[in-house]
Design a protein around this motif. Sequence first.
Motif, PDB file in Angstrom:
ATOM      1  N   ILE A 445      26.487  20.622   4.078  1.00  0.00           N
ATOM      2  CA  ILE A 445      25.531  19.991   3.562  1.00  0.00           C
ATOM      3  C   ILE A 445      26.082  19.925   2.150  1.00  0.00           C
ATOM      4  CG2 ILE A 445      23.230  20.545   2.458  1.00  0.00           C
ATOM      5  CD1 ILE A 445      22.350  21.936   5.001  1.00  0.00           C
ATOM      6  N   TYR A 446      25.696  18.472   1.615  1.00  0.00           N
ATOM      7  CA  TYR A 446      26.140  18.456   0.085  1.00  0.00           C
ATOM      8  C   TYR A 446      25.333  19.219  -0.653  1.00  0.00           C
ATOM      9  CZ  TYR A 446      26.620  15.501  -4.149  1.00  0.00           C
ATOM     10  OH  TYR A 446      26.724  15.327  -5.348  1.00  0.00           O
ATOM     11  N   ARG A 447      25.918  19.585  -1.849  1.00  0.00           N
ATOM     12  CA  ARG A 447      25.323  20.075  -3.031  1.00  0.00           C
ATOM     13  C   ARG A 447      25.718  19.418  -4.200  1.00  0.00           C
ATOM     14  NH1 ARG A 447      21.844  24.580  -2.275  1.00  0.00           N
ATOM     15  NH2 ARG A 447      22.040  25.516  -0.325  1.00  0.00           N
ATOM     16  N   ASN A 448      24.757  19.123  -5.259  1.00  0.00           N
ATOM     17  CA  ASN A 448      25.411  18.444  -6.494  1.00  0.00           C
ATOM     18  C   ASN A 448      25.790  19.530  -7.438  1.00  0.00           C
ATOM     19  OD1 ASN A 448      22.969  19.663  -7.466  1.00  0.00           O
ATOM     20  ND2 ASN A 448      21.740  17.946  -7.161  1.00  0.00           N
ATOM     21  N   ALA A 449      26.032  18.987  -8.649  1.00  0.00           N
ATOM     22  CA  ALA A 449      26.534  19.862  -9.706  1.00  0.00           C
ATOM     23  C   ALA A 449      25.606  20.807 -10.063  1.00  0.00           C
ATOM     24  CB  ALA A 449      27.132  18.984 -10.912  1.00  0.00           C
ATOM     25  N   GLN A 450      24.368  20.634  -9.884  1.00  0.00           N
ATOM     26  CA  GLN A 450      23.584  21.883 -10.147  1.00  0.00           C
ATOM     27  C   GLN A 450      23.200  22.821  -8.892  1.00  0.00           C
ATOM     28  OE1 GLN A 450      22.497  18.627 -10.649  1.00  0.00           O
ATOM     29  NE2 GLN A 450      23.350  19.103 -12.834  1.00  0.00           N
ATOM     30  N   GLY A 451      24.118  22.558  -7.842  1.00  0.00           N
ATOM     31  CA  GLY A 451      24.204  23.444  -6.798  1.00  0.00           C
ATOM     32  C   GLY A 451      22.831  23.119  -5.930  1.00  0.00           C
ATOM     33  N   LEU A 452      22.209  22.283  -5.984  1.00  0.00           N
ATOM     34  CA  LEU A 452      20.853  21.736  -5.175  1.00  0.00           C
ATOM     35  C   LEU A 452      21.338  20.628  -4.188  1.00  0.00           C
ATOM     36  CD1 LEU A 452      18.251  21.947  -7.973  1.00  0.00           C
ATOM     37  CD2 LEU A 452      19.049  23.781  -6.335  1.00  0.00           C
ATOM     38  N   CYS A 453      20.573  20.605  -3.271  1.00  0.00           N
ATOM     39  CA  CYS A 453      20.712  19.602  -1.945  1.00  0.00           C
ATOM     40  C   CYS A 453      19.977  18.506  -2.324  1.00  0.00           C
ATOM     41  CB  CYS A 453      20.299  20.141  -0.756  1.00  0.00           C
ATOM     42  SG  CYS A 453      21.027  21.617  -0.246  1.00  0.00           S
ATOM     43  N   GLU A 454      20.156  17.257  -1.789  1.00  0.00           N
ATOM     44  CA  GLU A 454      19.602  15.802  -2.098  1.00  0.00           C
ATOM     45  C   GLU A 454      19.302  15.272  -0.854  1.00  0.00           C
ATOM     46  OE1 GLU A 454      22.186  13.432  -4.227  1.00  0.00           O
ATOM     47  OE2 GLU A 454      22.528  14.833  -6.137  1.00  0.00           O
ATOM     48  N   GLU A 455      18.223  14.539  -0.935  1.00  0.00           N
ATOM     49  CA  GLU A 455      17.569  13.648   0.186  1.00  0.00           C
ATOM     50  C   GLU A 455      18.632  12.464   0.272  1.00  0.00           C
ATOM     51  OE1 GLU A 455      13.659  12.695   0.614  1.00  0.00           O
ATOM     52  OE2 GLU A 455      13.020  14.788   0.034  1.00  0.00           O
TER      53      GLU A 455
END
Length: 670
Positions: A445-455
């Motif tokens: 699962i991808y996580r962005n620079a803030q460590g959160l996922c995206e749809e």
Amino acid sequence: MGLITAVTLFAIAVIIGHRALPGVKSWWADFNYRYRVTNDLQLVIPMGLQALRHVYQTLISHRFNQFYDIEKTCLSSKYGNKIALNYIQLKQGKKYQVDGDDAFRIDRYTYHQMYDIVLRLSFILKNEYGVKKGDTVTIYFMNKPLFIFIWLALWNLGAIPAFLNYNLKHNPLVHSVKLVNSACLLVDSNDCEEQFMETRDEILAAIPDLKIFYLNDQVLVPKLEDNSSPKYREQDSVRDSGVKAHHPALLVYTSGTTGMPKSAVNSWRKLFFAAYLFTVPMQITEKCNIFTAMPLYHGTASILGVVPAFESRGTLSLGHKFSVSSYWAQVRLTHSNTIQYVGEVCRYLVDAPKSEDERRWYGKVDLAYGNGLRMDIWTKLKKRFGIKAVGEFYASSESPFATTCREVNGNGVGAIRNNGYLADRFLTKAMYTLVRMQKDDDNMIYRNAQGLCEEPAANEKGEMITKILNPRRIETTFPGYVNNNEATYSKVIRNVFHKGDAWVRSDDLMKRDEIGNVYFVDRLGDTYRWKSENVSTTEVENEILALDDIEYCVVVGCKVKDHEGRCGYIVLQTKRDNQETEEEKKELLDKLADRVFQHLPHFARPCFVRFDQIEMTSSHKISKKRFRNPVLPAGPNGNQEIYYLDTKGKQYKPLNAELFEQIIKQEIRI
């Protein structure tokens, strides 16, 4: 101006405009197709009422056991004499192709008759078998009324039924019974005892105190139908004591990546959703007569077949087992207007020669619903058999929620979800959604620079995840697996869209189109689906590694043209680094065939084998990445020697292009 007056004037204006202006009609058709406004309008009131019902149950009545609702139906003057259950089976020694309709026997039970039988069986289970509240009772049965009677009797007693796959034997069966701390095991002596006896001694060696009872329905059911037989109804205070919405209502088994089946908890809350929420978008009502020949040990047939049928006060028509040649005869003879499927069944039906039975029942099926229906089969199924609507859903044994797609006009063909715009937005936030995956690895699962996922964007692959309503108490939404906290919590991910939230991974890739419809893409990780069953690669690998000659093996799912799902494909490395002669390899393949036929159910037996070098990673693990998506019949460069499983001869034989073409055409069954 009041709200009602405003709505009335708006409705009049739309009707006038619709008739007077052709452009309005075209605009509305396109707008409604895209945003499915009528879908939302059909759902909002009944779904709202059922939500209030659940709130009342949870906060006030505290009656979660669905035995009460079924009992109320059985004792009502309106529904008591209605047929609750039809059971159709071949008479002994009869064949439909020879004897026609006379080949079948149909047993029918009204709601009141079923209730009386359940109470009489409850007396036997309590007083003769010693079943009590809180016991887990494993059931090793084929499809028949006695399966359902046992299930409801256990609910009456406050016990928990666990549905065993009757294809299992040896280690997987021993493990499945032991895993749930079974108080007793009920065996179908008519249809399952012979296979069960292969494993009986192994079970008793592992669980010496286990009580095993062999139930002969031909002897027991007449006794249960006898009005003089004693009945027993458990006291409500006993049945309800200590029961919460997230406690198990029943247990079903799912394939485990740890090597053995896992027992998934299906809570009373999940059963409530199946009974009262799932039925709304699928439009399952008391008018429905649902035919299913799917095995009852599957959640598809039990949780989303039996439960909706009884709780909507409809009729369940149960087939003993699936038969292509007599399928439409059984649907016709039981007067069914709704059918349940798994995708592979639909392919069989569409590919079968046309019959007089399908002609006689053409256009009389209002809904075909199930899961795993391929897009290319979908419209063929509707057209050929005159089926008005297809209801595709996505669910898993352990998932707390299901998605629904009811397709009538082409919007949603091949989808697992096609709700209205507002329902789609609500469900995405409240129940399930997709998350973006790493570009170079679909398993991460991808996580962005803030460590959160995206749809993911429209038509971009993402994993389906299910929301945990209370992250501090995961078990209230996701009870997980029995006695397996590691497997339960390994599926939970936190801090997904904001800090503190929690979701459950499905291990399935999906994609969402521009108007919100969601489509299944593929399975992730170490599980694949074949013959409508989930197969654990680890379980199969463990059985193969029991052979002394094998050093390493890798099992992956392999796509075969015009076949549903993925079949098993083994890569082997022997202890002699594959240096065996052709004769020695043949001997080894014969041992392998013997092993898989003796120890694996038919759907888990690998269909293809090849020998290759299996490399280890720096952490001494096998990397399956290069073995995934194998190419048949001879590998990507056309120089691999591959063997296929001859199911008739029970041996592995060399594969060539001609034989592979016969497999594609299903002249050779795998």
